[in-house]
Design a protein around this motif. Sequence first.
Motif, PDB file in Angstrom:
ATOM      1  N   ASP A 150       0.835  -1.206   0.000  1.00 26.46           N
ATOM      2  CA  ASP A 150       0.000   0.000   0.000  1.00 26.46           C
ATOM      3  C   ASP A 150       0.869   1.255   0.000  1.00 26.46           C
ATOM      4  O   ASP A 150       0.587   2.221  -0.708  1.00 26.46           O
ATOM      5  CB  ASP A 150      -0.924   0.016   1.228  1.00 26.46           C
ATOM      6  N   LEU A 151       1.927   1.256   0.827  1.00 26.40           N
ATOM      7  CA  LEU A 151       2.822   2.416   0.891  1.00 26.40           C
ATOM      8  C   LEU A 151       3.517   2.659  -0.444  1.00 26.40           C
ATOM      9  O   LEU A 151       3.767   3.810  -0.815  1.00 26.40           O
ATOM     10  CB  LEU A 151       3.864   2.227   1.995  1.00 26.40           C
TER      11      LEU A 151
ATOM     12  N   ASP B 139       1.191   8.350  -1.983  1.00 25.87           N
ATOM     13  CA  ASP B 139       2.147   9.394  -1.626  1.00 25.87           C
ATOM     14  C   ASP B 139       1.820  10.048  -0.291  1.00 25.87           C
ATOM     15  O   ASP B 139       2.494  10.976   0.134  1.00 25.87           O
ATOM     16  CB  ASP B 139       2.284  10.436  -2.730  1.00 25.87           C
ATOM     17  N   GLU B 140       0.767   9.532   0.384  1.00 27.47           N
ATOM     18  CA  GLU B 140       0.450  10.055   1.708  1.00 27.47           C
ATOM     19  C   GLU B 140      -0.444   9.101   2.488  1.00 27.47           C
ATOM     20  O   GLU B 140      -1.149   8.274   1.906  1.00 27.47           O
ATOM     21  CB  GLU B 140      -0.207  11.432   1.631  1.00 27.47           C
TER      22      GLU B 140
ATOM     23  N   ALA C 128       3.659  12.307   4.503  1.00 23.73           N
ATOM     24  CA  ALA C 128       4.081  12.083   3.117  1.00 23.73           C
ATOM     25  C   ALA C 128       4.827  10.757   3.024  1.00 23.73           C
ATOM     26  O   ALA C 128       5.630  10.420   3.891  1.00 23.73           O
ATOM     27  CB  ALA C 128       4.980  13.219   2.658  1.00 23.73           C
ATOM     28  N   VAL C 129       4.552  10.012   1.962  1.00 20.77           N
ATOM     29  CA  VAL C 129       5.205   8.719   1.726  1.00 20.77           C
ATOM     30  C   VAL C 129       6.048   8.847   0.459  1.00 20.77           C
ATOM     31  O   VAL C 129       5.564   9.292  -0.583  1.00 20.77           O
ATOM     32  CB  VAL C 129       4.166   7.587   1.547  1.00 20.77           C
ATOM     33  N   ASP C 130       7.301   8.451   0.568  1.00 19.03           N
ATOM     34  CA  ASP C 130       8.217   8.451  -0.571  1.00 19.03           C
ATOM     35  C   ASP C 130       8.870   7.081  -0.637  1.00 19.03           C
ATOM     36  O   ASP C 130       9.703   6.750   0.210  1.00 19.03           O
ATOM     37  CB  ASP C 130       9.268   9.554  -0.411  1.00 19.03           C
ATOM     38  N   ALA C 131       8.460   6.294  -1.596  1.00 17.48           N
ATOM     39  CA  ALA C 131       9.014   4.948  -1.758  1.00 17.48           C
ATOM     40  C   ALA C 131       9.938   4.956  -2.962  1.00 17.48           C
ATOM     41  O   ALA C 131       9.551   5.348  -4.056  1.00 17.48           O
ATOM     42  CB  ALA C 131       7.892   3.941  -1.951  1.00 17.48           C
TER      43      ALA C 131
ATOM     44  N   LEU D 164       8.906   8.284   5.415  1.00 17.55           N
ATOM     45  CA  LEU D 164       7.658   8.863   5.897  1.00 17.55           C
ATOM     46  C   LEU D 164       8.022  10.244   6.418  1.00 17.55           C
ATOM     47  O   LEU D 164       8.695  10.365   7.440  1.00 17.55           O
ATOM     48  CB  LEU D 164       7.063   8.000   7.006  1.00 17.55           C
ATOM     49  N   ASN D 165       7.626  11.296   5.684  1.00 12.91           N
ATOM     50  CA  ASN D 165       8.162  12.639   5.897  1.00 12.91           C
ATOM     51  C   ASN D 165       9.680  12.515   5.812  1.00 12.91           C
ATOM     52  O   ASN D 165      10.181  12.084   4.791  1.00 12.91           O
ATOM     53  CB  ASN D 165       7.676  13.257   7.201  1.00 12.91           C
TER      54      ASN D 165
END
Length: 138
Positions: free
Chosen positions: A80-81, A85-86, A96-99, A106-107
């Motif tokens: 899911d992550l 993007d959040e 905020a999610v940045d994969a 996460l931030n």
Amino acid sequence: MANIVDSAAKAGNLTRLLQALEVTELIETLKNPGPFTVFAPTDEAFEKLSEETRDALQDPIKLKRIIAHHIAFGDVRKEDLLQTDEVTTFENSVIAVDASSEGIKLNNANVVAPEIVVDNGVIYLIDQVLFPALVLSE
């Protein structure tokens, strides 16, 4: 399997988070069926905080907002992550999610271990304490 609280206690490096959950009375919530997702700052993450920030965490209202900012409703898995993007938190703000190929952020916090799947959700260990907007300046 155990619930989020029992699993966090077994992890051994989440004692400060567990203390904060107890103080803010969120510990009982995380024993409920949920599901919940907890972005759990390690003890080392709490140790990185400045003395001024640690002093601010003595305010139970601010502490509750900060800890609630680490909890999301639902069972948010790694898959899911990777597709969002959040994430909206229990405190009703957004992380905020940045994969990327380097991992999941996460931030400004890094997920530092594989997800821990438990009976009532999932736990992610992170290397920084997350703060909702303006909470320390109030």
